[in-house]
Design an enzyme around this catalytic site. Structure first.
Site, PDB file in Angstrom:
ATOM      1  N   CYS A 116       0.884  -1.337  -0.105  1.00 27.21           N
ATOM      2  CA  CYS A 116      -0.124   0.055  -0.081  1.00 27.21           C
ATOM      3  C   CYS A 116       1.077   1.329   0.214  1.00 27.21           C
ATOM      4  O   CYS A 116       1.282   1.524   1.104  1.00 27.21           O
ATOM      5  CB  CYS A 116      -0.921  -0.120   1.271  1.00 27.21           C
ATOM      6  N   CYS A 153      -0.394   4.085   2.266  1.00 29.43           N
ATOM      7  CA  CYS A 153      -0.194   4.048   3.574  1.00 29.43           C
ATOM      8  C   CYS A 153       1.191   4.186   3.939  1.00 29.43           C
ATOM      9  O   CYS A 153       1.381   4.877   4.984  1.00 29.43           O
ATOM     10  CB  CYS A 153      -0.535   2.559   4.018  1.00 29.43           C
ATOM     11  N   ASP A 154       2.354   3.578   3.245  1.00 29.73           N
ATOM     12  CA  ASP A 154       3.632   3.550   3.819  1.00 29.73           C
ATOM     13  C   ASP A 154       4.528   4.491   3.025  1.00 29.73           C
ATOM     14  O   ASP A 154       5.509   4.507   3.189  1.00 29.73           O
ATOM     15  CB  ASP A 154       4.046   2.140   3.583  1.00 29.73           C
TER      16      ASP A 154
END
Ligand code: NAP
Length: 304
Positions: free
Chosen positions: A131, A134-135
Site C-alpha cells: 500500500c 499508507c507507507d
C-alpha cells in the site's frame, strides 16, 4: 428476518445499499474494517465521471458512505464468517451472533496477491508493503522498487515519486499491462527506472529491506539492487472464502449472471469480487445498483 445483508462496504456495497434503501428493503451492511474498500488506498481517482481533475479515493468513497447513511442505510462493523443455506433464506454467522436474511450480497472485494519470494513475509511491514498511500511517506529521499506492470503498480510507482528519490519498476515483460495514460505519465517521470523483463527472486535484509535480487529473464543474469522498500502490486486475490463452497467461482472470483445473481439463488455478488472484465469504481457501483434491484425482484417472487 432481513431482506438483504450486504457484506462489504466499498463502492459496490455502498451503492447497493443506496438502491436497496430506496427500494424499501430491510437491509444492513456489514463491514469488518472502515467502510471504503480498496479505493481508501488510492490517492486519486481520475476516471470517475463528474470529477474533472480527479478526486481522492478516500474522499470519493466517504461521499458514497455519507449518501448511503443519509438515506438511512444501517452500516455496522461486523464480519461474516459463514453463509448457511436454509429454507428460502440464509443464516449468516457473524463475529458476534447470527442473522437471517432472504438475500445476501457479497461485495467483499479483493486483497493484494503476495509475490511469493523468500524474504517477503519476514520483511512485511519492515520495508515490504502492499500500500503506497499508507507507507509511501516512510521512504522520503530513499530508493524503492515497485513490482508489477498493471494499473496499480504503474500508478503507485508514479505516486511514490512524491517521496522516494528513485523508484525501480520491476516488470516481468518488456511491455506494461497498465492503461496507456497511466503508462505514459509514469514513463515520462525521470525518477522511475523500469527494469524490463525482470523478476525479483529474493528480498534481502536483516531487520529491514536492504536489497532485492533481480533476475533478467532475457540474459539469465541475477544481480542485487539496493533498495529501502519494496511495493508489491502483482495483482489481487478475491475475498470469496465465505461462499466459495456455495457458489460457482473461477480462480476464486464469483461467477454471476448479468443481474448479479450467483449460481445459488438468493446469493448475489458485486464489484471486484465478481468475475468481470473491468474492475473500476464505476463498474463496482453499477454492479451494486443492479444487485439491489435483483434482490428486490427475487424477494417479491419468493413472496408470490
Ligand atoms: P493486474 O492488472 O492483474 O496486474 C498485475 C501485474 O503484475 C501484471 O503486470 C502482471 O504481469 C504482474 N504479475 C503478476 N504476477 C506476477 C509475478 N508472480 N511476478 C511478477 N509480476 C507479476 O493487477 P492490478 O494492477 O493490481 O489491478 C487489479 C485490477 O484493478 C485491474 O482490473 C485494474 O485495471 C484495476 N485497477 C485500476 C486502476 C485504475 O484504473 N486507475 C488502478 C488500480 C487497479 P503481466 O502483465 O506479465 O501479466
Amino acid at each position: 428476518m432481513k431482506d438483504l445483508v450486504i457484506v462489504g462496504g466499498g463502492p459496490a456495497g455502498l451503492s447497493a445499499g443506496i438502491y436497496a434503501v430506496r427500494s424499501g428493503l430491510d437491509v444492513v451492511l456489514y463491514e469488518r474494517g472502515a467502510p471504503g474498500g480498496a479505493i481508501l488506498n488510492t490517492e486519486k481517482i481520475e476516471n470517475y465521471p463528474g470529477f474533472p481533475g480527479g478526486i481522492g479515493g478516500p474522499e470519493l468513497v466517504s461521499r458514497f458512505e455519507e449518501h448511503a447513511r443519509d438515506l438511512g442505510l444501517k452500516i455496522e462493523t461486523n464480519e461474516v464468517f459463514e453463509v448457511i443455506p436454509a429454507e428460502k433464506h440464509y443464516r449468516l454467522r457473524l463475529r458476534n451472533g447470527e442473522i437471517a436474511t432472504r438475500t445476501v450480497l457479497i461485495a467483499t472485494g479483493t486483497g493484494p496477491k503476495p509475490l511469493g519470494v523468500e524474504g517477503e513475509e519476514r520483511l512485511r511491514g519492515r520495508g515490504v508493503s502492499y500500500c503506497a498511500i499508507c507507507d509511501g511517506a516512510f521512504f522520503r529521499d530513499q530508493t524503492v522498487a515497485v513490482i508489477g506492470g498493471g494499473d496499480a503498480a504503474v500508478e503507485e510507482a508514479h505516486f511514490l515519486t512524491k517521496f522516494a528519490s528513485k523508484v525501480y519498476l520491476v516488470h516481468r515483460r518488456d511491455a506494461l499491462r497498465a492503461k496507456k495514460a497511466i503508462q505514459d505519465r509514469a514513463l515520462a517521470n525521470k525518477k522511475i527506472i523500469p527494469l524490463w523483463s525482470s523478476v525479483v527472486e529474493e528480498i534481502k535484509g536483516e531487520d529491514a529491506v536492504e536489497e532485492i535480487m533481480v533476475k533478467n529473464l532475457k540474459t539469465g543474469e541475477v544481480k542485487p539492487v539496493k533498495v529501502d522498500g519494496v511495493f508489491v502490486y502483482v495483482g489481487v486475490k478475491p475475498n470469496s472464502y465465505i461462499v466459495e463452497n456455495l457458489v460457482e467461482t473461477e480462480n476464486g472470483f464469483i461467477v454471476t449472471d448479468v443481474e448479479m445473481m450467483t449460481s445459488r439463488p438468493g446469493i448475489l455478488a458485486a464489484g471486484d469480487i465478481r468475475k468481470t472484465p473491468l474492475r473500476q469504481v464505476i463498474t463496482a457501483a453499477a454492479d451494486g445498483a443492479l444487485a439491489a434491484i435483483t434482490a428486490e425482484k427475487y424477494i417479491s417472487n419468493l413472496e408470490n
